[in-house]
Design a protein around this motif. Structure first.
Motif, short mmCIF file in Angstrom:
data_model
loop_
_atom_site.label_atom_id
_atom_site.label_comp_id
_atom_site.label_asym_id
_atom_site.label_seq_id
_atom_site.Cartn_x
_atom_site.Cartn_y
_atom_site.Cartn_z
N ASP A 53 5.19 6.47 5.17
CA ASP A 53 5.53 6.78 3.78
C ASP A 53 5.35 8.26 3.51
OD1 ASP A 53 2.79 7.34 3.06
OD2 ASP A 53 2.42 5.18 3.09
N ASN B 75 0.84 -1.22 0.00
CA ASN B 75 0.00 0.00 0.00
C ASN B 75 0.87 1.25 0.00
OD1 ASN B 75 -2.46 -1.16 -0.09
ND2 ASN B 75 -2.87 -1.03 2.11
N SER C 219 1.44 8.79 5.34
CA SER C 219 0.67 8.03 6.34
C SER C 219 1.65 7.23 7.19
CB SER C 219 -0.28 7.04 5.68
OG SER C 219 -0.90 7.61 4.58
N PHE D 134 -13.58 -1.79 1.41
CA PHE D 134 -13.63 -0.33 1.42
C PHE D 134 -12.37 0.20 0.75
CE2 PHE D 134 -12.58 3.83 2.96
CZ PHE D 134 -13.79 4.50 2.79
N ARG D 135 -12.58 1.09 -0.16
CA ARG D 135 -11.41 1.81 -0.67
C ARG D 135 -11.83 3.22 -1.01
NH1 ARG D 135 -10.65 -1.55 -6.26
NH2 ARG D 135 -12.00 -0.26 -7.53
N ILE D 136 -10.90 4.10 -0.77
CA ILE D 136 -11.22 5.51 -0.99
C ILE D 136 -11.22 5.73 -2.50
CG2 ILE D 136 -10.50 7.87 -0.48
CD1 ILE D 136 -8.84 6.57 1.86
N ILE E 85 -10.95 2.29 6.42
CA ILE E 85 -10.09 1.59 5.45
C ILE E 85 -9.79 0.16 5.90
CG2 ILE E 85 -8.95 3.57 4.37
CD1 ILE E 85 -6.65 3.18 6.33
N GLY F 131 -6.88 -1.52 -5.60
CA GLY F 131 -7.01 -2.95 -5.29
C GLY F 131 -8.44 -3.25 -4.92
N PRO F 132 -8.73 -4.45 -4.51
CA PRO F 132 -10.12 -4.78 -4.18
C PRO F 132 -10.55 -4.31 -2.79
CG PRO F 132 -8.74 -6.71 -3.98
CD PRO F 132 -7.85 -5.61 -4.47
N GLY F 133 -9.67 -3.68 -2.04
CA GLY F 133 -10.05 -3.20 -0.70
C GLY F 133 -10.01 -4.30 0.33
N LYS G 142 2.11 1.74 -3.31
CA LYS G 142 1.05 2.14 -4.24
C LYS G 142 0.65 3.60 -4.07
CE LYS G 142 -2.07 -1.20 -3.63
NZ LYS G 142 -3.35 -1.93 -3.81
N TYR G 143 0.62 4.07 -2.80
CA TYR G 143 0.08 5.42 -2.57
C TYR G 143 1.18 6.47 -2.36
CZ TYR G 143 -4.22 2.85 -2.47
OH TYR G 143 -5.25 2.05 -2.84
N GLY H 10 -6.71 -5.69 1.36
CA GLY H 10 -5.37 -5.77 1.95
C GLY H 10 -5.36 -5.41 3.43
N LEU H 11 -5.92 -4.27 3.80
CA LEU H 11 -5.89 -3.81 5.19
C LEU H 11 -6.77 -4.65 6.10
CD1 LEU H 11 -5.69 0.08 4.90
CD2 LEU H 11 -3.89 -1.55 5.47
N PRO H 12 -8.02 -5.02 5.69
CA PRO H 12 -8.82 -5.87 6.58
C PRO H 12 -8.10 -7.18 6.92
CG PRO H 12 -10.15 -5.12 4.74
CD PRO H 12 -8.78 -4.58 4.53
N ILE I 259 -4.11 9.95 4.16
CA ILE I 259 -5.49 9.45 4.25
C ILE I 259 -6.31 10.43 5.09
CG2 ILE I 259 -6.94 7.50 5.00
CD1 ILE I 259 -4.30 5.82 4.92
P1 ADP Z 1 -6.52 -1.80 -1.63
O1 ADP Z 1 -6.57 -3.20 -2.09
O2 ADP Z 1 -7.48 -0.90 -2.35
O3 ADP Z 1 -5.19 -1.26 -1.50
P2 ADP Z 1 -6.59 -1.82 1.22
O4 ADP Z 1 -7.54 -2.47 2.13
O5 ADP Z 1 -5.19 -2.29 1.22
O6 ADP Z 1 -7.21 -1.92 -0.23
O7 ADP Z 1 -6.62 -0.29 1.45
C1 ADP Z 1 -7.85 0.40 1.53
C2 ADP Z 1 -7.70 1.83 1.12
O8 ADP Z 1 -6.90 2.50 2.04
C3 ADP Z 1 -7.00 2.03 -0.20
O9 ADP Z 1 -7.92 1.99 -1.25
C4 ADP Z 1 -6.35 3.38 -0.06
O10 ADP Z 1 -7.27 4.36 -0.45
C5 ADP Z 1 -6.12 3.50 1.41
N1 ADP Z 1 -4.70 3.30 1.77
C6 ADP Z 1 -4.14 2.18 2.28
N2 ADP Z 1 -2.83 2.35 2.53
C7 ADP Z 1 -2.53 3.62 2.16
C8 ADP Z 1 -1.32 4.42 2.20
N3 ADP Z 1 -0.18 3.93 2.65
N4 ADP Z 1 -1.43 5.70 1.77
C9 ADP Z 1 -2.60 6.20 1.31
N5 ADP Z 1 -3.76 5.50 1.27
C10 ADP Z 1 -3.73 4.23 1.69
#
Ligand code: ADP
Length: 753
Positions: free
Chosen positions: A652, A619, A723, A670-672, A665, A689-691, A622-623, A693-695, A657
């Protein structure tokens, strides 16, 4: 004592007076039985003493009266200890007893033994007399000194008054006794009267627990004398001058003198009244200070309180008014609230001086409170300490009231309507409050009832408003969250169908091409390999997605099976970053790791932890725009109750966020941003991504007994606030302590959704 031999009637009259005084403790009981007993003893010994003086010439016991005086001093000590509530040490009692016994014994056995000092020769005093004198003197001096010291030390004016009164009584008695040793009729008479007045004062003090204000009375007597002397002075001078003048004209005072004096007296008669008033006014002002216009102050007060709706402000107003009126330097408003359990909550609102804000709970039937509100009269701390009405006040209430260091408590409200009380400290001048002043306090408190009721209602209303406002904010937040969750639900369909369809379309498209080309026999080996490669990549993507979905679904159902092994954070981070290495290189993101080498090993599910950290670091990649940086810092935390934790922060320099999404998140799917965006599954900047990773990361970390949260100032692609993901991991998951390593390996942990 030859005076007494000439005037034997003096001791008889004295005895008669003391006998009359004996009626006093019989008619009006003292505050405690012991005070009464001691008073009767003192008077009885006084009667015996008078008789012993009368009988002295007729009996062969020369020192009997002196010994009786010593006995009376000891009885006075008893009365003092009962009146001032002293605990006299047993040693002192034994010593005093010994002194009196030995005085009697020495007088009895060696009445004529005279002390001889080699240098001075005969001292002319018998051993018995010397013994009696010294013991009496020591005891009297000690009593006076202790009473004076306590008088000086006490902060409460009425308490001080009691001590001062007693000091004066003791002084009168002892001085009266001292005068008995002079061979002079006047001194002996004055001594007798002084001693009697002292014992009378003792009887008065014991019978009436609230003693008149000694200092005020003395001041008033002085003022009275001064006023009258100054008022009479001009007239006396005028008359004397007239006499002197007339002597010039007449040899013997005659008509001229008479006329002159008559004129002077008439003028004096007219002028005396206004002049006397003027002198009185000036003297009073000088001795007692300028009198205040209390009516004006009270009027201002009632106007001011009718405008205030704040309890704290009310307390300040009360304190200000009281300090102006009565010169007190301590004041508090004590709010009373009836609780459901039959108790009263007393909350001090400071007005002036250092006041503790500690809330006290006391039973509703507390003697102090019931008396205060049933009589609707101020109660003095002095009353609480000495009045027989408060004998049964519990020790706890007594201690609490004493700790307030207040002089007066004034009820606000009456009967069942208990709004509060005003507690007022002593005056700055340490002069006790007079009945008139207590009345002013009560008037002030009565005026305050309605204002206090209003202020309390208003503050209650405000509190409720505040609560409603707070609830409202909560509701709005909850609503927003629900709305988002609702959106997430519908987004899920969109995301899931998008995510699944993309690789599926690829598989289908490539297999169609494969089929068509195969039928035409147009496929070269090279083409076949290429198409199969595409299909493979799409299936891998599909598989990864389905695995992630399955993992995520486990969070809700029966938990995720974890296998605990001993592992290290540095290994986990290294393996987690490996799949991202190419992307990091391509996008020129710098990754730094700090503090992992010195960390202790932990127990955890190695594969799941690697997966979680891959998600998190992925993440961050990616961000964070190209050329950004990622810093991973790990450190052990100080152990809490024996539990050791490691903290890992992934920081990072990405887009950040928005705080309103900090919790969301971690929700599944859920994804922003726009859900229509294609999952690229890649590590491109902002590659959606599919939202999941974090859950999943959260589920894994919590299943280890850890915690994860994010900190970020907000989302901003321009400023790039970045973040920080914080991860806390226990060195040993809490419920694993009793297991061996092999058992640990087999241990299952469950994820909580
Ligand atoms: P995804 O598969 O979309 O990455 P995650 O569950 O990993 O889904 O993350 C959910 C959302 O949290 C992401 O869509 C992104 O908007 C936000 N996010 C996660 N990590 C970061 C980060 N390091 N910086 C900015 N936004 C983040």
């Amino acid at each position: 004592m030859s005076v007494y031999a000439t005037y034997p009637l003096i001791p008889i009259v004295g005895a008669a007076f003391y006998t009359l005084l004996l009626l006093m403790p019989l008619i009006k009981k003292g505050q405690t039985p012991s005070q009464n007993r001691w008073l009767i003893t003192v008077i009885a010994i006084s009667i015996l003493w008078e008789f012993s003086i009368f009988a002295a010439p007729h009996i062969n016991f020369p020192n009997l009266s002196t010994n009786l005086l010593l006995l009376s001093i000891i009885a006075i000590t008893g009365a003092t200890s009962a009146f001032l509530e002293w605990r006299i040490p047993r040693v002192a009692l034994i010593l005093a007893g010994l002194a009196i016994i030995s005085a009697f014994v020495v007088d009895f056995l060696a009445a004529d033994h005279v002390i001889n000092f080699p240098q001075i020769g005969q001292l002319g005093i018998t051993t018995g007399t010397l013994l009696t004198y010294t013991s009496g003197l020591i005891i009297a001096a000690l009593l006076l000194a202790k009473t004076w010291r306590e008088y000086k030390a006490t902060a409460f004016p009425w308490h001080a008054n009691r001590l001062l009164f007693w000091f004066m009584i003791l002084f009168a008695i002892f001085f009266g006794e001292f005068l008995q040793f002079f061979d002079n009729l006047s001194l002996i008479l004055v001594g007798q009267i002084l001693r009697f007045m002292g014992v009378l004062g003792m009887a008065y003090g014991i019978a009436s627990f609230r003693i008149f204000d000694v200092r005020r009375r003395v001041l008033r007597a002085i003022t009275f004398t001064i006023v009258n002397i100054i008022s009479a002075l001009p007239l006396i001078i005028a008359v004397l001058a007239a006499l002197f003048l007339s002597s010039e004209y007449e040899d013997t005072p005659g008509l001229f003198t008479a006329v002159l004096i008559t004129i002077i007296l008439m003028v004096g008669f007219f002028l005396y009244e206004p002049y006397h008033k003027l002198v009185e006014k000036i003297t009073f002002r000088y001795l007692r200070g300028e009198s205040l216009n209390s009516n004006q102050i009270m009027r201002n007060y009632s106007q001011a309180i009718s405008r205030t709706l704040d309890v704290q402000h009310l307390s300040l107003l009360i304190a200000g008014t009281l300090s102006e009126l009565l010169e007190s330097n301590r004041c508090a408003l004590l709010l009373i609230t009836k609780m459901e359990n039959g108790r009263l909550e007393i909350e001090p609102i400071p007005g002036m001086g250092q006041i503790s804000r500690k809330v006290e709970l006391i039973p509703q039937e507390n003697l102090f409170i019931t008396t205060l509100f049933s009589h609707s009269q101020p109660i003095l701390q002095y009353d609480l300490d000495f009045s027989p009405d408060f004998k049964d006040l519990g020790d706890l209430s007594r201690a609490w009231l004493k700790s307030q260091a207040m002089e007066v408590f004034v009820p606000i409200g009456s009967g069942d309507e208990m709004e509060g009380m005003i507690a007022i400290g002593p005056k700055i001048s340490a002069v006790p409050y007079q009945p008139g002043e207590l009345e002013i306090m009560q008037i002030l408190a009565d005026q305050t009832v309605v204002a206090l009721q209003n202020a309390r209602l208003y503050s209650e209303l405000n509190e409720q408003n505040e609560q409603i406002r707070y609830l409202n904010i909560g509701l709005v937040e909850q609503n927003e969250r629900l709305e988002i969750m609702d959106r997430v639900k519908s987004d899920f369909i969109t995301i899931a169908s998008h995510e699944l369809r993309t690789p599926l379309t690829q598989v289908k498209g490539y297999s169609d091409i494969l089929e068509a080309m195969n039928e035409e026999n147009a496929l070269t080996r090279e083409q076949t390999r290429e198409i199969i490669g595409h299909i493979k990549r799409a299936t891998v993507q599909l598989e990864a997605l389905i695995t992630a979905m399955l993992d995520a679904s486990q969070l809700d159902v029966d938990g995720m099976q974890l296998t605990f092994v001993k592992t290290r954070i540095d290994t986990i981070i290294r393996l987690a970053s490996e799949p991202l290495a190419q992307a990091i290189r391509e996008r020129r993101i710098s990754v730094t790791v700090e503090g992992v080498d010195t960390l202790p090993g932990i127990y955890g599910d190695f594969k799941r932890l690697v997966q979680s950290f891959t998600n998190l670091i992925g993440n961050s990649v990616k961000y964070t725009p190209d050329n950004g940086s990622i810093h991973i810092k790990a450190q052990p935390l100080p152990s809490v109750n024996g539990d050791e934790f490691l903290e890992i922060v992934i920081k990072d320099t990405g887009i950040g966020i928005d705080p309103k999404y900090h919790e969301l998140i971690f929700e599944k799917f859920f994804r922003i941003g726009d859900p229509q965006l294609h999952s690229t599954g890649s590590t491109k900047f902002k590659g959606a991504g599919p939202g999941l990773g974090l859950p999943i990361a959260k589920g894994v970390i919590e299943a280890h007994g850890g915690k994860i949260w994010v900190e970020s100032a907000g989302e901003d692609e321009g400023r790039l606030p970045g973040s920080q993901f914080h991860i806390l991991l226990p060195v040993k998951p809490p419920d694993l302590e009793l297991h061996t390593d092999e058992q640990l390996a087999a241990k299952q942990a469950y994820l909580v959704g």
